[in-house]
Write a protein that holds these residues in place. Structure first.
Motif, PDB file in Angstrom:
ATOM      1  N   PHE A   1       0.922  -1.110  -0.121  1.00 31.21           N
ATOM      2  CA  PHE A   1      -0.210   0.007   0.004  1.00 31.21           C
ATOM      3  C   PHE A   1       0.739   1.149   0.030  1.00 31.21           C
ATOM      4  O   PHE A   1       0.609   2.194  -0.726  1.00 31.21           O
ATOM      5  N   SER A   2       1.861   1.427   0.927  1.00 30.97           N
ATOM      6  CA  SER A   2       2.776   2.211   0.853  1.00 30.97           C
ATOM      7  C   SER A   2       3.449   2.643  -0.519  1.00 30.97           C
ATOM      8  O   SER A   2       3.558   3.847  -0.800  1.00 30.97           O
ATOM      9  N   ARG A   3       3.816   1.443  -1.017  1.00 25.37           N
ATOM     10  CA  ARG A   3       4.573   1.652  -2.311  1.00 25.37           C
ATOM     11  C   ARG A   3       3.464   2.020  -3.325  1.00 25.37           C
ATOM     12  O   ARG A   3       3.916   2.986  -4.110  1.00 25.37           O
ATOM     13  N   SER A   4       2.257   1.909  -3.423  1.00 27.71           N
ATOM     14  CA  SER A   4       1.579   2.092  -4.405  1.00 27.71           C
ATOM     15  C   SER A   4       1.001   3.518  -4.250  1.00 27.71           C
ATOM     16  O   SER A   4       0.877   4.240  -5.181  1.00 27.71           O
ATOM     17  N   ILE A   5       1.105   3.989  -3.097  1.00 25.47           N
ATOM     18  CA  ILE A   5       0.731   5.459  -2.871  1.00 25.47           C
ATOM     19  C   ILE A   5       2.002   6.230  -3.423  1.00 25.47           C
ATOM     20  O   ILE A   5       1.652   7.273  -4.225  1.00 25.47           O
ATOM     21  N   GLY A   6       3.149   5.898  -3.070  1.00 24.55           N
ATOM     22  CA  GLY A   6       4.276   6.595  -3.568  1.00 24.55           C
ATOM     23  C   GLY A   6       4.228   6.561  -5.137  1.00 24.55           C
ATOM     24  O   GLY A   6       4.370   7.690  -5.941  1.00 24.55           O
ATOM     25  N   PHE A   7       3.955   5.471  -5.670  1.00 27.65           N
ATOM     26  CA  PHE A   7       3.983   5.303  -7.269  1.00 27.65           C
ATOM     27  C   PHE A   7       2.719   5.993  -7.678  1.00 27.65           C
ATOM     28  O   PHE A   7       2.911   6.702  -8.902  1.00 27.65           O
TER      29      PHE A   7
ATOM     30  N   ALA B   1       0.944  10.628 -10.929  1.00 27.52           N
ATOM     31  CA  ALA B   1       0.150  12.090 -10.974  1.00 27.52           C
ATOM     32  C   ALA B   1       0.831  13.304 -11.347  1.00 27.52           C
ATOM     33  O   ALA B   1       0.693  13.947 -12.259  1.00 27.52           O
ATOM     34  N   ALA B   2       2.056  13.244 -10.729  1.00 24.40           N
ATOM     35  CA  ALA B   2       2.951  14.280 -10.797  1.00 24.40           C
ATOM     36  C   ALA B   2       3.589  14.540 -12.180  1.00 24.40           C
ATOM     37  O   ALA B   2       3.622  15.422 -12.921  1.00 24.40           O
ATOM     38  N   SER B   3       3.900  13.217 -12.812  1.00 23.46           N
ATOM     39  CA  SER B   3       4.250  13.323 -14.277  1.00 23.46           C
ATOM     40  C   SER B   3       3.219  13.602 -15.306  1.00 23.46           C
ATOM     41  O   SER B   3       3.726  14.363 -16.105  1.00 23.46           O
ATOM     42  N   VAL B   4       2.050  12.985 -14.949  1.00 26.28           N
ATOM     43  CA  VAL B   4       0.899  13.585 -15.994  1.00 26.28           C
ATOM     44  C   VAL B   4       0.518  14.994 -16.016  1.00 26.28           C
ATOM     45  O   VAL B   4       0.464  15.497 -16.775  1.00 26.28           O
ATOM     46  N   LEU B   5       0.779  15.479 -14.738  1.00 27.33           N
ATOM     47  CA  LEU B   5       0.605  17.154 -14.570  1.00 27.33           C
ATOM     48  C   LEU B   5       1.726  17.841 -15.163  1.00 27.33           C
ATOM     49  O   LEU B   5       1.163  18.736 -15.912  1.00 27.33           O
ATOM     50  N   LEU B   6       2.803  17.148 -15.150  1.00 26.81           N
ATOM     51  CA  LEU B   6       3.938  17.839 -15.892  1.00 26.81           C
ATOM     52  C   LEU B   6       3.756  17.959 -17.401  1.00 26.81           C
ATOM     53  O   LEU B   6       3.966  18.868 -18.028  1.00 26.81           O
ATOM     54  N   MET B   7       3.435  16.650 -17.768  1.00 28.00           N
ATOM     55  CA  MET B   7       3.191  16.505 -19.293  1.00 28.00           C
ATOM     56  C   MET B   7       2.174  17.604 -19.829  1.00 28.00           C
ATOM     57  O   MET B   7       2.211  18.255 -20.808  1.00 28.00           O
TER      58      MET B   7
END
Lengths: 511, 201
Positions: A47-53, A58-64
């Protein structure tokens, strides 16, 4: 407080008698040990890993997106030749904006199972050609949970390159999902609800997914004939019960099998009838001055209709169990037992499924219960479902006779629900009812319990038994206690009307 | 019927003050998290009777205490991932058991009113010698009085005397000092004395 008194109190508190645990308690507890103990730690880390992923994605998509926007802005300022492209893009954006739903999602039909209206919608993909002649609207939803995820698109005129489609009119009073919330019209209690139905197509299914339609397709309306398609309950068949339109050129994705669309969906859950149209049919018959026939009276479905959804959305699958004296019988040993299963809202990515391999069992203690029967149906011990959908509720009611001279701690029934959660873990919920849980009178029971039992009682009066007046009186009392609860008002009105019909001696066909 | 409960806390206090019991718990916990069912069963064997005893004192009913014990362990398995091991296993279990008991009495229509003089538990008592009955009544009065304490005092008293938790462990759960816990106990005794005197009068 003197020290002697204090010491005395401490002594009494410390030396309280401690009985031995009952035999078998350790075994019962060990049986509840989940099979997947190791999954606990893994789940947490996962769960922790998936949250980070997810955050990174999301950040990458926003940046794009912001980069693309900046590039477009730059191009529009520097390159005159870019104008036609920009216009096209703008038109596409306008088209997309017409559809209230997300522009990136593929077309999907979403049916909400708790709303009393079908909130189905078909979204148009961004790749669709400009459709200025298209009408886009979003169906109304009675509650926030039924928010439409798109607008239904009705095509008025065919585009130049496409075959002509017939315009599909708004569907007739569509089949409500079997486990829809019973929130009736605020107008006359016995009024058809068809006018409140969304104009969107009305598949009774759970969440459906239709893959992206080709650009030449302008959309599709699934026409649902209320008479042909029954409300969906179980997820497997429910997910595929949308009738395709006759429009040429539209293609459905593989996830919606055409052959399943014409199947009549089973309106039961755990073998318990949950057809929300059961009450509508009876209401219609009464409005027409006819006493409903016995075959049309589905006691299970009426119990579920009036039990209704939970007051609050559950966060997990919940099992309620309740016991009370019977409302009308003078027999002090007679009791009513109810269980209700409520499921939480489901994640749309899982097609509405919240659990797999669910099983419900009800065991009455033969040493304390002399007779038991399910209201309106035969014996019920164990029932199972392959999948449980979210936003669902099912209620069963039992009548039973207790033996005389029982202690308050005597066990009456054990109700056990087991299922496999989405993460694969086996879960078990158990409710045990004792004599002492019964309370002194039926009036002390929960509202849901009382409405469900009144629904069952009314159903019996429709089958040529007396007592509709009593049902009407009690339902009216419930309605007065909580004026906002339309179910009680509906029941009071319906019971009054059916009682008058019985008294006036009108007979319907088949009686 | 034992008059003195074998509190895990007392056993730990009486035993060697080395970290052996703590290491044992740690070993058990690690094994359970790796999926060792035998370790989970061992945990059940070690703690279920104490949990049952605590719940029995809280609710005064054997059958109900058994159900609540089962429910406590069900919740414990679900909450195991969130247990960070800072407190001892039984302390953590007791907290779950206490919360389970509170949820039970707050459930509609499952509440046994403490104000009712004819609570089922009283009528349901097995016949016995007059002294036993008198002791039982006194015990019930004391139990009812404890359950009327304010929440913070109630938890402190029940955890210490009926759950067998040491003052230090309770302070850890409540995230306050041991001095504050002792003050709570003192206040609780004052209130209990007043409640019992009212009852007697």
């Amino acid at each position: 407080m003197n020290s002697k008194r204090k010491a005395d109190l401490q002594r009494k508190l410390s030396l309280a008698p401690v009985p031995k645990p009952p035999a078998g308690l350790a075994e019962r507890i060990k049986n509840d040990i989940p099979h997947d103990l190791a999954g606990t730690e893994t789940d947490r880390a996962r769960f922790s890993r998936s949250i980070g992923f997810n955050l990174r994605v999301a950040a990458s998509v926003l940046l794009m997106i912001s980069s693309v926007y900046l590039v477009l802005q730059l191009l529009s300022h520097t390159t005159p030749l870019a104008s036609p492209t920009l216009q096209t893009a703008e038109r596409k954006n306008v088209n997309v904006a017409e559809a209230p739903a997300s522009t990136t999602a593929p077309p999907m039909i979403v049916a909400n199972r708790r709303a009393d209206e079908q909130t189905t919608s078909l979204m148009q993909t961004p790749a669709q050609p400009p459709a200025s002649n298209q009408m886009v609207f979003a169906p109304e939803a009675r509650d926030g949970r039924a928010a439409a995820q798109g607008g239904a698109i009705a095509q008025n005129e065919p585009s130049r390159d496409e075959p002509s489609f017939p315009t599909t009119p708004p569907p007739p009073p569509a089949a409500r999902p079997a486990l829809a919330e019973s929130v009736p019209a605020e107008a006359s209690a016995i009024a058809p609800q068809s006018s409140r139905q969304t104009t969107a197509p009305a598949p009774p299914a759970a969440t459906l997914s239709i893959a992206q339609a080709p650009p030449s397709a302008s959309g599709e309306i699934a026409s649902a004939d209320a008479g042909a398609v029954s409300p969906a309950v179980t997820s497997k068949s429910a997910a595929r019960s949308v009738a395709p339109s006759k429009m040429a050129g539209a293609r459905l994705a593989d996830s919606v099998a055409k052959k399943d669309l014409d199947k009549e969906v089973n309106s039961t859950l755990f073998g318990i009838g949950v057809d929300p149209r059961a009450f509508e049919r009876i209401k219609l018959a009464i409005e027409q001055g006819q006493q409903p026939t016995s075959s049309n009276v589905n006691v299970d479905a009426l119990v579920n209709y009036f039990a209704g959804p939970p007051a609050k959305e559950p966060r997990e699958i919940r099992l309620e169990a309740e016991i009370s004296p019977s409302p009308s019988s003078s027999d002090r040993q007679q009791r009513l037992v109810r269980f209700t299963i409520d499921t939480p809202p489901a994640d749309s990515s899982r097609h509405g499924v919240v659990a797999n391999k669910a099983s419900i069992s009800v065991e009455f203690d033969p040493e304390n219960v002399s007779r038991h029967t399910r209201s309106g149906a035969g014996p019920f011990t164990v029932a199972s479902e392959e999948q449980l959908l979210g936003d669902s509720s099912v209620t069963a009611l039992f009548e039973l006779d207790l033996k005389a001279g029982l202690r308050p701690s005597a066990k009456v029934a054990t109700i056990r629900l087991t299922y496999q959660a989405i993460n694969g873990r086996l879960q078990s919920v158990e409710r045990v009812l004792y004599v002492r849980d019964s309370g002194k009178s039926w009036s002390a029971a929960s509202r849901r319990h009382r409405l469900a039992s009144l629904g069952a009682r009314w159903a019996e009066t429709l089958k040529d038994k007396a007592g509709a007046d009593e049902v009407a009186r009690r339902a009216a009392e419930l309605s007065r206690q909580q004026p906002g609860d339309s179910r009680a008002r509906e029941l009071a009105t319906a019971a009054t009307a059916s009682s008058r019909l019985q008294n006036s001696g009108r007979t319907g066909s088949g009686r | 019927m034992n008059r003195v409960a074998p509190f895990p806390a007392q056993r730990r206090a009486e035993s060697d003050e080395s970290s052996a019991p703590w290491d044992e718990e740690r070993r058990l916990l690690d094994a359970i998290r790796k999926g060792d069912r035998a370790a989970a069963e061992e945990l059940v064997e070690r703690t279920y009777s104490s949990v049952f005893a605590s719940l029995c004192r809280l609710c005064g009913d054997n059958d109900l205490a058994a159900d609540l014990t089962q429910e406590t362990f069900q919740k414990a398995w679900a909450a195991l991932p969130r247990f960070d091991g800072r407190s001892q296993l039984f302390t953590w279990l007791y907290r779950i058991a206490y919360t389970t008991f509170l949820n039970h009495i707050r459930r509609p229509r499952r509440v046994t009113s403490l104000d009712e003089p004819d609570a089922p538990e009283m009528k349901d008592g097995a016949p016995g010698a007059e002294q036993l009955l008198s002791d039982k009544e006194e015990g019930e009065q004391l139990r009812a009085a404890v359950l009327q304490l304010p929440e913070d005092l109630r938890f402190t008293v029940t955890a210490h005397f009926w759950g067998g938790l040491a003052v230090k462990e309770i302070a850890q759960i409540e995230e306050i000092t041991t001095v504050a816990i002792r003050k709570r106990l003192h206040r609780a005794f004052t209130i209990l004395e007043a409640l019992l005197e009212n009852e007697e009068s």
